[in-house]
Structure formats: structure tokens, C-alpha cells
Design a protein around this motif. Sequence first.
Motif, PDB file in Angstrom:
ATOM      1  N   LEU A  54       0.822  -1.208   0.000  1.00  0.00           N
ATOM      2  CA  LEU A  54       0.000   0.000   0.000  1.00  0.00           C
ATOM      3  C   LEU A  54       0.858   1.260   0.000  1.00  0.00           C
ATOM      4  CD1 LEU A  54      -2.850  -1.025   2.432  1.00  0.00           C
ATOM      5  CD2 LEU A  54      -3.104  -0.362   0.030  1.00  0.00           C
ATOM      6  N   ARG A  55       1.964   1.230   0.705  1.00  0.00           N
ATOM      7  CA  ARG A  55       2.860   2.394   0.720  1.00  0.00           C
ATOM      8  C   ARG A  55       3.415   2.662  -0.684  1.00  0.00           C
ATOM      9  NH1 ARG A  55       7.990   3.304   4.780  1.00  0.00           N
ATOM     10  NH2 ARG A  55       8.511   5.381   4.024  1.00  0.00           N
ATOM     11  N   GLY A  56       3.815   1.609  -1.386  1.00  0.00           N
ATOM     12  CA  GLY A  56       4.292   1.760  -2.761  1.00  0.00           C
ATOM     13  C   GLY A  56       3.196   2.240  -3.694  1.00  0.00           C
ATOM     14  N   LEU A  57       1.984   1.715  -3.527  1.00  0.00           N
ATOM     15  CA  LEU A  57       0.858   2.129  -4.361  1.00  0.00           C
ATOM     16  C   LEU A  57       0.499   3.594  -4.120  1.00  0.00           C
ATOM     17  CD1 LEU A  57      -1.424  -1.032  -4.029  1.00  0.00           C
ATOM     18  CD2 LEU A  57      -0.103  -0.330  -6.037  1.00  0.00           C
ATOM     19  N   ARG A  58       0.531   4.014  -2.854  1.00  0.00           N
ATOM     20  CA  ARG A  58       0.236   5.419  -2.543  1.00  0.00           C
ATOM     21  C   ARG A  58       1.271   6.356  -3.165  1.00  0.00           C
ATOM     22  NH1 ARG A  58      -0.182   3.638   2.937  1.00  0.00           N
ATOM     23  NH2 ARG A  58      -2.237   2.758   3.176  1.00  0.00           N
ATOM     24  N   GLU A  59       2.516   5.923  -3.189  1.00  0.00           N
ATOM     25  CA  GLU A  59       3.564   6.731  -3.826  1.00  0.00           C
ATOM     26  C   GLU A  59       3.222   6.970  -5.290  1.00  0.00           C
ATOM     27  OE1 GLU A  59       8.237   6.005  -4.843  1.00  0.00           O
ATOM     28  OE2 GLU A  59       7.570   5.462  -2.823  1.00  0.00           O
ATOM     29  N   LEU A  60       2.773   5.919  -5.980  1.00  0.00           N
ATOM     30  CA  LEU A  60       2.411   6.042  -7.393  1.00  0.00           C
ATOM     31  C   LEU A  60       1.139   6.871  -7.571  1.00  0.00           C
ATOM     32  CD1 LEU A  60       3.249   2.453  -8.625  1.00  0.00           C
ATOM     33  CD2 LEU A  60       4.637   4.515  -8.806  1.00  0.00           C
ATOM     34  N   ARG A  61       0.227   6.762  -6.625  1.00  0.00           N
ATOM     35  CA  ARG A  61      -0.969   7.614  -6.680  1.00  0.00           C
ATOM     36  C   ARG A  61      -0.569   9.079  -6.552  1.00  0.00           C
ATOM     37  NH1 ARG A  61      -4.267   7.530  -1.504  1.00  0.00           N
ATOM     38  NH2 ARG A  61      -2.391   8.685  -0.959  1.00  0.00           N
ATOM     39  N   ASP A  62       0.344   9.355  -5.623  1.00  0.00           N
ATOM     40  CA  ASP A  62       0.790  10.734  -5.415  1.00  0.00           C
ATOM     41  C   ASP A  62       1.534  11.281  -6.631  1.00  0.00           C
ATOM     42  OD1 ASP A  62      -0.361  10.522  -2.927  1.00  0.00           O
ATOM     43  OD2 ASP A  62       1.547  10.293  -1.851  1.00  0.00           O
ATOM     44  N   GLU A  63       2.146  10.395  -7.421  1.00  0.00           N
ATOM     45  CA  GLU A  63       2.837  10.800  -8.653  1.00  0.00           C
ATOM     46  C   GLU A  63       1.868  10.955  -9.821  1.00  0.00           C
ATOM     47  OE1 GLU A  63       5.930   7.967  -9.505  1.00  0.00           O
ATOM     48  OE2 GLU A  63       6.831   8.228  -7.528  1.00  0.00           O
ATOM     49  N   GLY A  64       0.618  10.552  -9.611  1.00  0.00           N
ATOM     50  CA  GLY A  64      -0.379  10.661 -10.666  1.00  0.00           C
ATOM     51  C   GLY A  64      -0.427   9.471 -11.606  1.00  0.00           C
ATOM     52  N   LEU A  65       0.261   8.386 -11.251  1.00  0.00           N
ATOM     53  CA  LEU A  65       0.265   7.202 -12.114  1.00  0.00           C
ATOM     54  C   LEU A  65      -0.905   6.259 -11.836  1.00  0.00           C
ATOM     55  CD1 LEU A  65       4.071   6.346 -12.131  1.00  0.00           C
ATOM     56  CD2 LEU A  65       2.747   7.499 -13.897  1.00  0.00           C
ATOM     57  N   LEU A  66      -1.413   6.277 -10.615  1.00  0.00           N
ATOM     58  CA  LEU A  66      -2.524   5.403 -10.241  1.00  0.00           C
ATOM     59  C   LEU A  66      -3.674   6.225  -9.689  1.00  0.00           C
ATOM     60  CD1 LEU A  66      -0.687   2.512  -8.340  1.00  0.00           C
ATOM     61  CD2 LEU A  66      -1.354   2.577 -10.749  1.00  0.00           C
ATOM     62  N   GLU A  67      -4.871   5.662  -9.803  1.00  0.00           N
ATOM     63  CA  GLU A  67      -6.065   6.260  -9.219  1.00  0.00           C
ATOM     64  C   GLU A  67      -6.705   5.240  -8.292  1.00  0.00           C
ATOM     65  OE1 GLU A  67      -8.468   7.206 -12.594  1.00  0.00           O
ATOM     66  OE2 GLU A  67      -7.385   9.074 -12.993  1.00  0.00           O
ATOM     67  N   PHE A  68      -7.098   5.681  -7.102  1.00  0.00           N
ATOM     68  CA  PHE A  68      -7.799   4.829  -6.149  1.00  0.00           C
ATOM     69  C   PHE A  68      -9.257   5.265  -6.165  1.00  0.00           C
ATOM     70  CE2 PHE A  68      -4.186   3.750  -2.945  1.00  0.00           C
ATOM     71  CZ  PHE A  68      -3.284   3.607  -3.962  1.00  0.00           C
ATOM     72  N   ARG A  69     -10.167   4.325  -6.444  1.00  0.00           N
ATOM     73  CA  ARG A  69     -11.584   4.659  -6.463  1.00  0.00           C
ATOM     74  C   ARG A  69     -12.379   3.578  -5.758  1.00  0.00           C
ATOM     75  NH1 ARG A  69     -12.617   7.136 -12.408  1.00  0.00           N
ATOM     76  NH2 ARG A  69     -11.197   8.875 -12.147  1.00  0.00           N
ATOM     77  N   ARG A  70     -13.261   4.029  -4.898  1.00  0.00           N
ATOM     78  CA  ARG A  70     -14.127   3.074  -4.197  1.00  0.00           C
ATOM     79  C   ARG A  70     -14.976   2.315  -5.204  1.00  0.00           C
ATOM     80  NH1 ARG A  70     -15.300   3.789   1.607  1.00  0.00           N
ATOM     81  NH2 ARG A  70     -13.856   5.436   2.160  1.00  0.00           N
ATOM     82  N   GLY A  71     -15.018   1.033  -5.019  1.00  0.00           N
ATOM     83  CA  GLY A  71     -15.832   0.194  -5.892  1.00  0.00           C
ATOM     84  C   GLY A  71     -15.150  -0.192  -7.193  1.00  0.00           C
ATOM     85  N   ARG A  72     -14.121   0.548  -7.595  1.00  0.00           N
ATOM     86  CA  ARG A  72     -13.397   0.230  -8.832  1.00  0.00           C
ATOM     87  C   ARG A  72     -11.985  -0.240  -8.551  1.00  0.00           C
ATOM     88  NH1 ARG A  72     -13.169   4.654 -12.981  1.00  0.00           N
ATOM     89  NH2 ARG A  72     -12.014   3.036 -14.041  1.00  0.00           N
ATOM     90  N   GLY A  73     -11.533  -0.065  -7.341  1.00  0.00           N
ATOM     91  CA  GLY A  73     -10.191  -0.495  -6.986  1.00  0.00           C
ATOM     92  C   GLY A  73      -9.137   0.484  -7.471  1.00  0.00           C
ATOM     93  N   ILE A  74      -7.982  -0.046  -7.754  1.00  0.00           N
ATOM     94  CA  ILE A  74      -6.836   0.767  -8.175  1.00  0.00           C
ATOM     95  C   ILE A  74      -6.663   0.600  -9.675  1.00  0.00           C
ATOM     96  CG2 ILE A  74      -4.362   1.138  -7.904  1.00  0.00           C
ATOM     97  CD1 ILE A  74      -4.689  -0.211  -5.115  1.00  0.00           C
TER      98      ILE A  74
END
Length: 115
Positions: A54-74
Motif C-alpha cells: 500500500l505504501r508503494g501504491l500510494r507513492e504512485l498515486r501521489d505521482e499521478g500514475l494510479l487512481e484509487f476509487r471506491r468500488g473500482r479499486g486501483i
Amino acid sequence: MLLRLDTSDTRPLHEQVAAALRRAIAEGECRAGDRLPSARDLSAALDINVNTVLRGLRELRDEGLLEFRRGRGITVAEGASRRSGLQIRVRELVAEASRLGYSRADVIDMIRGLT
């Protein structure tokens, strides 16, 4: 998508997770809109703690590479599959080296000398 971590790598595991995903995105293994496996599934596949993933995924979210959405996942963000400018910079480097009289082989030798 097959991610592997290098056991000889001294970087923290969350950075390795982020780097492996960055590369998968850059290489087109994961495209914009693709849904990633859950953090729990990734942690099981990589045999590491889910909080580390999750820490690695959040880093990528903060860089704009990933989106976290309820019900749709990452999912991979729009425009994330560009090679983060690296391929462009490599081409510019090769062009500049050529302008200065160096061949591609010379550039590769220079890069190998850095490690």
C-alpha cells in the motif's frame, strides 16, 4: 502482470514495489484504465506485508500514475503509460552524443561505466 522484487536490492521494499509497477506501466504491461490486483493479492504474490504494498501504491498515486476509487479499486491513470519522459531523454542523450561524435555503443559503454 508479473511483478518480481530483487532480493539483492538494498532499497526499501515499498520503493521496489513502486519501481516495479512504474516499469510495468512504462513498458505497456499496464495501460491507462487497467485495474491492478488488490493490495492484498499483490502482497500475497510478492510475499510481503500488505502495508508495504500500500505504501508503494500510494507513492504512485501521489505521482499521478494510479487512481484509487471506491468500488473500482486501483487503476492506471490516463496518460500514465508514457515512459515518464525517460525514453525521450534517452533519445535526446543519444542525439547529443552523436552531435559530439560519440556512437550509441560509446554511450552504452559510458552508462555501463557508471555502475
